[in-house]
Design a protein around this motif. Structure first.
Motif, short mmCIF file in Angstrom:
data_model
loop_
_atom_site.label_atom_id
_atom_site.label_comp_id
_atom_site.label_asym_id
_atom_site.label_seq_id
_atom_site.Cartn_x
_atom_site.Cartn_y
_atom_site.Cartn_z
N PRO A 134 11.68 11.08 -10.14
CA PRO A 134 10.34 10.71 -9.93
C PRO A 134 9.77 11.47 -8.63
N LEU A 135 8.43 11.83 -8.65
CA LEU A 135 7.78 12.51 -7.53
C LEU A 135 7.39 11.18 -6.85
N ARG A 136 7.65 11.32 -5.38
CA ARG A 136 7.44 10.47 -4.36
C ARG A 136 6.63 10.88 -3.17
N GLN A 137 6.18 9.93 -2.41
CA GLN A 137 5.65 10.50 -1.13
C GLN A 137 6.86 10.72 -0.17
N ALA A 138 6.46 11.89 0.47
CA ALA A 138 7.51 12.33 1.61
C ALA A 138 7.70 11.55 2.68
N TRP A 139 8.67 11.30 3.24
CA TRP A 139 8.77 10.20 4.37
C TRP A 139 7.92 10.69 5.51
N LEU B 23 10.32 2.62 6.69
CA LEU B 23 10.13 4.00 6.87
C LEU B 23 11.52 4.64 7.06
N LYS B 24 12.27 3.99 8.08
CA LYS B 24 13.49 4.53 8.14
C LYS B 24 14.53 4.76 6.81
N GLU B 25 14.17 3.34 6.14
CA GLU B 25 15.04 3.39 4.95
C GLU B 25 14.69 4.60 3.94
N ILE B 26 13.48 4.68 3.67
CA ILE B 26 12.93 5.94 3.03
C ILE B 26 13.27 7.15 3.61
N ARG B 27 13.40 7.25 4.81
CA ARG B 27 13.77 8.72 5.35
C ARG B 27 15.31 8.92 4.89
N ASP B 28 16.18 7.95 5.16
CA ASP B 28 17.43 8.16 4.84
C ASP B 28 17.84 8.16 3.44
N LEU B 29 17.19 7.37 2.35
CA LEU B 29 17.26 7.78 1.13
C LEU B 29 17.02 9.04 0.76
N GLN B 30 15.85 9.73 1.11
CA GLN B 30 15.26 10.92 0.77
C GLN B 30 16.28 11.97 1.45
N ALA B 31 16.87 11.83 2.80
CA ALA B 31 17.73 12.78 3.15
C ALA B 31 19.21 12.85 2.30
N PHE C 88 0.83 -1.23 -0.03
CA PHE C 88 0.06 -0.04 0.08
C PHE C 88 0.87 1.17 0.08
N ILE C 89 2.05 1.28 0.83
CA ILE C 89 2.82 2.45 0.91
C ILE C 89 3.53 2.54 -0.52
N GLN C 90 3.85 1.37 -1.09
CA GLN C 90 4.63 1.47 -2.57
C GLN C 90 3.78 2.16 -3.55
N TYR C 91 2.39 1.56 -3.38
CA TYR C 91 1.41 2.20 -4.18
C TYR C 91 1.16 3.45 -4.33
N LEU C 92 1.19 4.04 -2.98
CA LEU C 92 0.76 5.69 -2.96
C LEU C 92 2.06 6.40 -3.24
N ASP C 93 3.30 5.78 -3.71
CA ASP C 93 4.32 6.54 -3.98
C ASP C 93 3.81 7.16 -5.40
N GLN C 94 3.05 6.68 -6.23
CA GLN C 94 3.03 7.21 -7.58
C GLN C 94 1.96 8.73 -7.37
N PHE C 95 1.48 8.76 -6.38
CA PHE C 95 0.55 10.05 -5.98
C PHE C 95 1.56 11.09 -5.27
N GLY C 96 2.71 10.91 -5.20
CA GLY C 96 3.50 11.61 -4.23
C GLY C 96 3.76 13.14 -5.05
N LYS C 97 4.39 14.22 -4.32
CA LYS C 97 4.84 15.51 -4.90
C LYS C 97 5.97 15.95 -4.73
N THR C 98 6.78 15.05 -3.80
CA THR C 98 8.20 15.31 -3.45
C THR C 98 9.41 14.89 -4.51
N LYS C 99 10.00 15.75 -5.03
CA LYS C 99 10.91 15.15 -5.94
C LYS C 99 12.14 14.43 -5.03
N VAL C 100 12.46 13.31 -5.52
CA VAL C 100 13.67 12.68 -4.96
C VAL C 100 14.47 12.11 -6.09
N HIS C 101 15.46 12.80 -5.92
CA HIS C 101 16.66 12.45 -7.13
C HIS C 101 17.45 10.96 -6.93
#
Length: 189
Positions: A104-109, A144-152, A72-85
């Motif tokens: 891509p635009l992804r969901q923010a952590w 979630l920690k992995e996403i946080r670190d990746l986005q940081a 579900f969390i991965q599905y929601l990524d397609q609707f994100g508005k945060t640019k993650v390089h």
């Protein structure tokens, strides 16, 4: 017959007629005013339940586990508005990119973390046992920690609280501090 308007009092038939005259909605009757948090939690819960129903084959809530939550969390990524390089992007790790890119635009952590917290609470409010709560699973926290670190890393900004700067130092004696404040020009703001 309970639905017969002739058996109801005048006030009841008026309110029943008012309810019947509105557009037919399949929404359950809710308390008159929910807080923003409660409204969001209810909306998120209904969205998750709809996601489970749309799976092939549909997943019953009693059979839901942390893998469904991760999907579900991965599905929601397609609707994100945060640019993650991406790591291959020349803007990776830059806090203020100078140009646009195709990353891509992804969901923010923070949004995902808040979503999981609301769904965790909604699961227990809707009869789920805390020990069987798929939103409280360690795999969800690790993801979630992995996403946080990746986005940081992608933004070049570490996720750490910044200390507020103090205008005066604590090591200066009180009398010196007050003398310094008296000597400083005041702005007309």
């Amino acid at each position: 017959m309970a639905d017969d308007p002739q058996n109801e009092t005048k006030g009841e038939s008026t309110s029943a007629a008012a309810g019947a005259s509105g557009a037919s909605s399949s929404r359950p009757i809710q308390p008159p005013k929910l807080s923003r948090y409660e409204s969001q939690k209810l909306r998120d819960w209904n969205t998750f339940l709809q996601y489970l129903r749309n799976q092939q084959p549909p997943v019953d809530l009693t059979r839901c586990d942390y893998t469904h939550v991760l999907d579900f969390i991965q599905y929601l990524d397609q609707f994100g508005k945060t640019k993650v390089h991406n790591q291959g992007c020349s803007l990776f790790g830059k806090s203020e990119p100078s140009r646009a890119c195709t990353c891509p635009l992804r969901q923010a952590w923070g949004s995902l973390d808040a979503l999981v917290g609301r769904l965790r609470a909604a699961h227990e409010e809707n009869g789920g046992a805390p020990e069987n709560n798929p939103f409280a699973n360690g795999a969800i926290r690790a993801y979630l920690k992995e996403i946080r670190d990746l986005q940081a890393k992608a933004r070049g900004i570490p996720y750490s609280k910044k200390k507020k700067r103090r205008k005066t130092s604590d090591s200066a004696p009180v009398s010196s501090r007050s003398n310094l404040q008296q000597m400083q020009p005041t702005s007309g703001l």
